[in-house]
Design a protein around this motif. Sequence first.
Motif, PDB file in Angstrom:
ATOM      1  N   PRO A 160       0.192   3.181  -5.260  1.00 41.17           N
ATOM      2  CA  PRO A 160       1.227   2.851  -4.275  1.00 41.17           C
ATOM      3  C   PRO A 160       2.340   1.969  -4.842  1.00 41.17           C
ATOM      4  O   PRO A 160       3.510   2.141  -4.485  1.00 41.17           O
ATOM      5  CB  PRO A 160       0.448   2.109  -3.176  1.00 41.17           C
ATOM      6  N   GLN A 187       7.582  -1.164   2.933  1.00 37.97           N
ATOM      7  CA  GLN A 187       6.572  -0.423   2.177  1.00 37.97           C
ATOM      8  C   GLN A 187       5.205  -1.108   2.253  1.00 37.97           C
ATOM      9  O   GLN A 187       4.190  -0.468   2.524  1.00 37.97           O
ATOM     10  CB  GLN A 187       7.011  -0.319   0.714  1.00 37.97           C
ATOM     11  N   GLY A 191       2.537  -0.134   5.225  1.00 38.09           N
ATOM     12  CA  GLY A 191       1.466   0.557   4.524  1.00 38.09           C
ATOM     13  C   GLY A 191       0.121  -0.128   4.706  1.00 38.09           C
ATOM     14  O   GLY A 191      -0.868   0.496   5.099  1.00 38.09           O
ATOM     15  N   ASN A 238       4.425   2.588   2.967  1.00 41.80           N
ATOM     16  CA  ASN A 238       3.809   3.220   1.798  1.00 41.80           C
ATOM     17  C   ASN A 238       2.554   3.968   2.233  1.00 41.80           C
ATOM     18  O   ASN A 238       1.515   3.367   2.492  1.00 41.80           O
ATOM     19  CB  ASN A 238       3.459   2.153   0.751  1.00 41.80           C
ATOM     20  N   SER A 242      -1.542   2.893   2.485  1.00 41.20           N
ATOM     21  CA  SER A 242      -2.206   2.969   3.780  1.00 41.20           C
ATOM     22  C   SER A 242      -3.491   3.787   3.714  1.00 41.20           C
ATOM     23  O   SER A 242      -4.538   3.355   4.198  1.00 41.20           O
ATOM     24  CB  SER A 242      -1.250   3.589   4.812  1.00 41.20           C
TER      25      SER A 242
END
Length: 533
Positions: A160, A187, A191, A238, A242
């Motif tokens: 990520p 992000q 995420g 993101n 996640s």
Amino acid sequence: MNGALMLIGAVILICILMDRFLEKLAVPSLLIFLGLGMCFGENGLFRIPFDDYAGVNLICSFSLVIIMFYGGFGTNLKAARPVAVQAGVLATLGVAGTAGAVGLFAHLALDLPWLESMLIGSVISSTDAASVFSILRSKKLALKHHTDSLLEMESGSNDPISYMLTTVVLTMMAGRDLSLPLLLAKQLLLGAGGGLLLGAGAAWLLRQDLFSSQQSRTVCLFAVMLLAYALPAVAGGNGYLSVYLCGIWLGNTNLVEKRYQVYFFGVITHVAQVLIFFLLGLLVTPVQLPAVLLPALAIMAFLTLAARPLVCAVLLLPFRSPWGQIGVTAWAGLRGAASIVFAISAVLSGIDMQYDLFNLVFCVVLLSMGIQGTLLPWVAGKLSMTDQSADVGKTFTDYQEESDIDFVEVRLDAGHPWCGQELSALKLPAQLLVAMVDRGGTAIVPRGDTRVQEGDRLVLAARAFEGRGNLSLREVAVDRGHKWANQPVSQISTGKPRLIILIKRGLETMIPTGGTVLQPGDVLVLAEPEEVS
């Protein structure tokens, strides 16, 4: 469509038939699938023309979602806890440091523009989860100081960050307005928050009496995996972060009939890994690779021999990590499918570059897997980091499986009260059945009039304990300074209602008695009722 299905079916069949053979090879098996794809490609034996970057990007991105979810689902947090902080630092600061170092090298050594150099560094900055998982499991490579857990957790969680860095650089190269703090915040926060919330919600849902079968629970889990990626991604978060965190939450939660979910995701993850590497091999045009071979070799050499070791040393030395652990961690920084998939995304963005980024990254990955992956077991041995008495399977949450029926062994030593009696006279509970008698290596199917003898091994079957949520099993390592060292079990006072049910001593597993003396180096498994809050 028929041709595509024929190709997919033939490849899967070939892969299944090759599995047992590939286990004996020194090179990583995924590298073979990469070569198999090249063999089917337009410069290979079958000469299939294929240049659908968008289709490959879609399929490989979906496959990465599966791989990252199972990477989290299979991470045993209890085993990884001693190195969780180190893994988190490597997966974040380590990725950023690697990207910066490779970007600087590409700018100075290859005379590339800064943004193009940083894009190369960002794309290849993460360690590949599929490659690391594959090597550790297939080679049964258990490492000292929880290094296997460190590598699994780092490689499963660092894609990520690499994806986020790649997105930032591509946005800058496209000349679009960019608020870096806002982008990073969206992000990471969306995420991480989305993955944890969906994981917690799915765990609660799966514990409810809403599903008619284990198949429906598994399908539900598959749907949760898709949502864990898609929902944060749509909101600007993101998705890879996640889905990984969602997998960790669910993998470390007691779920009903979890073994079926482990089997299912284990199978589809293996298929996803094979599919990614085959498609990438099919997509590449080998005659174009010599044009980028020298810069790829230079980047791979710098990454392997300078950037990754330097980053690992700087980040792990403050934790007083042994040099052997730092060395193995540095060498195990394999590049893989994720880097090539991120490179495809960059190619599809339409940004002009001096080198063909897909071919460049493909060569780096090919060299990394071929050299680092092949030599990883040898390097671990040379650094005295292999642990022959450990089981790498324990670093995954599927190590202890659930079952409707459990089997236990009872040895009839000299003086055992059952010796010389018929089974019908033992007055065992109705729920307990003697399934087999092992007498000197000969298996005897027991009957009521079977008379057991000294030296027999009885295998007893009983229904598995289903109230597992009320019983906790945990490990305790007895080192030289431990207060239990050199003490008999009968004299151990734990202060709580606990029972030592197993002792692992080297390669031997023991069921203790009151007279068993605990020794330094023993690993104890304690059973205790969980506290009700």
